[in-house]
Design a protein around this motif. Structure first.
Motif, PDB file in Angstrom:
ATOM      1  N   MET A  26       0.820  -1.210   0.000  1.00  0.00           N
ATOM      2  CA  MET A  26       0.000   0.000   0.000  1.00  0.00           C
ATOM      3  C   MET A  26       0.857   1.265   0.000  1.00  0.00           C
ATOM      4  O   MET A  26       0.417   2.310  -0.470  1.00  0.00           O
ATOM      5  N   THR A  30      -1.245   4.814  -4.699  1.00  0.00           N
ATOM      6  CA  THR A  30      -1.646   6.172  -4.368  1.00  0.00           C
ATOM      7  C   THR A  30      -3.090   6.456  -4.761  1.00  0.00           C
ATOM      8  O   THR A  30      -3.665   5.766  -5.601  1.00  0.00           O
ATOM      9  N   VAL A  31      -3.631   7.484  -4.117  1.00  0.00           N
ATOM     10  CA  VAL A  31      -4.941   8.039  -4.478  1.00  0.00           C
ATOM     11  C   VAL A  31      -4.743   9.534  -4.653  1.00  0.00           C
ATOM     12  O   VAL A  31      -3.829  10.135  -4.081  1.00  0.00           O
ATOM     13  N   MET A  44      -1.879  10.907  -2.043  1.00  0.00           N
ATOM     14  CA  MET A  44      -1.642  10.245  -0.765  1.00  0.00           C
ATOM     15  C   MET A  44      -1.425   8.761  -1.044  1.00  0.00           C
ATOM     16  O   MET A  44      -2.090   8.186  -1.892  1.00  0.00           O
ATOM     17  N   ASN A  45      -0.491   8.157  -0.309  1.00  0.00           N
ATOM     18  CA  ASN A  45      -0.272   6.725  -0.512  1.00  0.00           C
ATOM     19  C   ASN A  45      -1.187   5.908   0.395  1.00  0.00           C
ATOM     20  O   ASN A  45      -1.927   6.463   1.211  1.00  0.00           O
ATOM     21  N   GLY A  46      -1.128   4.609   0.235  1.00  0.00           N
ATOM     22  CA  GLY A  46      -1.984   3.711   1.002  1.00  0.00           C
ATOM     23  C   GLY A  46      -1.645   3.641   2.474  1.00  0.00           C
ATOM     24  O   GLY A  46      -2.397   3.071   3.261  1.00  0.00           O
ATOM     25  N   MET A  48      -1.485   6.343   4.118  1.00  0.00           N
ATOM     26  CA  MET A  48      -2.068   7.618   4.534  1.00  0.00           C
ATOM     27  C   MET A  48      -1.016   8.698   4.757  1.00  0.00           C
ATOM     28  O   MET A  48      -1.123   9.522   5.653  1.00  0.00           O
ATOM     29  N   LYS A  82     -10.191   8.207   0.789  1.00  0.00           N
ATOM     30  CA  LYS A  82      -9.886   7.347  -0.358  1.00  0.00           C
ATOM     31  C   LYS A  82      -8.823   6.308  -0.010  1.00  0.00           C
ATOM     32  O   LYS A  82      -8.912   5.154  -0.439  1.00  0.00           O
ATOM     33  N   SER A  83      -7.824   6.720   0.751  1.00  0.00           N
ATOM     34  CA  SER A  83      -6.771   5.789   1.155  1.00  0.00           C
ATOM     35  C   SER A  83      -7.335   4.677   2.034  1.00  0.00           C
ATOM     36  O   SER A  83      -7.007   3.495   1.867  1.00  0.00           O
ATOM     37  N   GLN A  84      -8.207   5.043   2.964  1.00  0.00           N
ATOM     38  CA  GLN A  84      -8.833   4.049   3.838  1.00  0.00           C
ATOM     39  C   GLN A  84      -9.722   3.097   3.039  1.00  0.00           C
ATOM     40  O   GLN A  84      -9.734   1.888   3.296  1.00  0.00           O
TER      41      GLN A  84
END
Length: 104
Positions: A26, A30-31, A44-46, A48, A82-84
């Motif tokens: 994760m 990214t998001v 943001m990466n996975g 957070m 989005k990451s969550q």
């Protein structure tokens, strides 16, 4: 009964290993999130963590710092959400949709 418990323990250890591997993966996924019609953009990466943040110079004004703060806060909150969601979707694959307390 001991054999059944041993199997459960082994499955739990395998799941823990898969979750640890997923958390590492994760970090590389990214998001993107925006606010103010794209005036503030972040990636943001996975895990957070904010990877990048871009603020359109047009929203930088001494007279309206509160608006800029609100735009940044909105983009960060969208990125976190989005990451969550991304992590939750991947966890469903590992747990077969089973909600395990304390994992997320």
């Amino acid at each position: 009964m001991t054999k059944g418990f041993g199997n459960i323990l082994k499955q739990a250890q395998q799941m823990h290993s898969k979750i640890a591997q997923l958390q590492e993966e994760m970090a590389g996924r990214t998001v993107e999130a925006t606010s103010g019609g794209g005036m503030v953009q972040l990636v943001m990466n996975g895990k957070m963590e904010i990877v990048s943040l871009r603020i359109d110079p047009e929203v930088v004004s001494r007279e309206d710092v509160e608006m800029l703060q609100d735009l940044i806060k909105a983009a960060v909150n969208e990125g976190l959400r989005k990451s969550q969601e991304m992590m939750a979707e991947e966890m469903k694959k590992i747990t077969g949709g089973l909600a395990i307390p304390g994992l997320l």
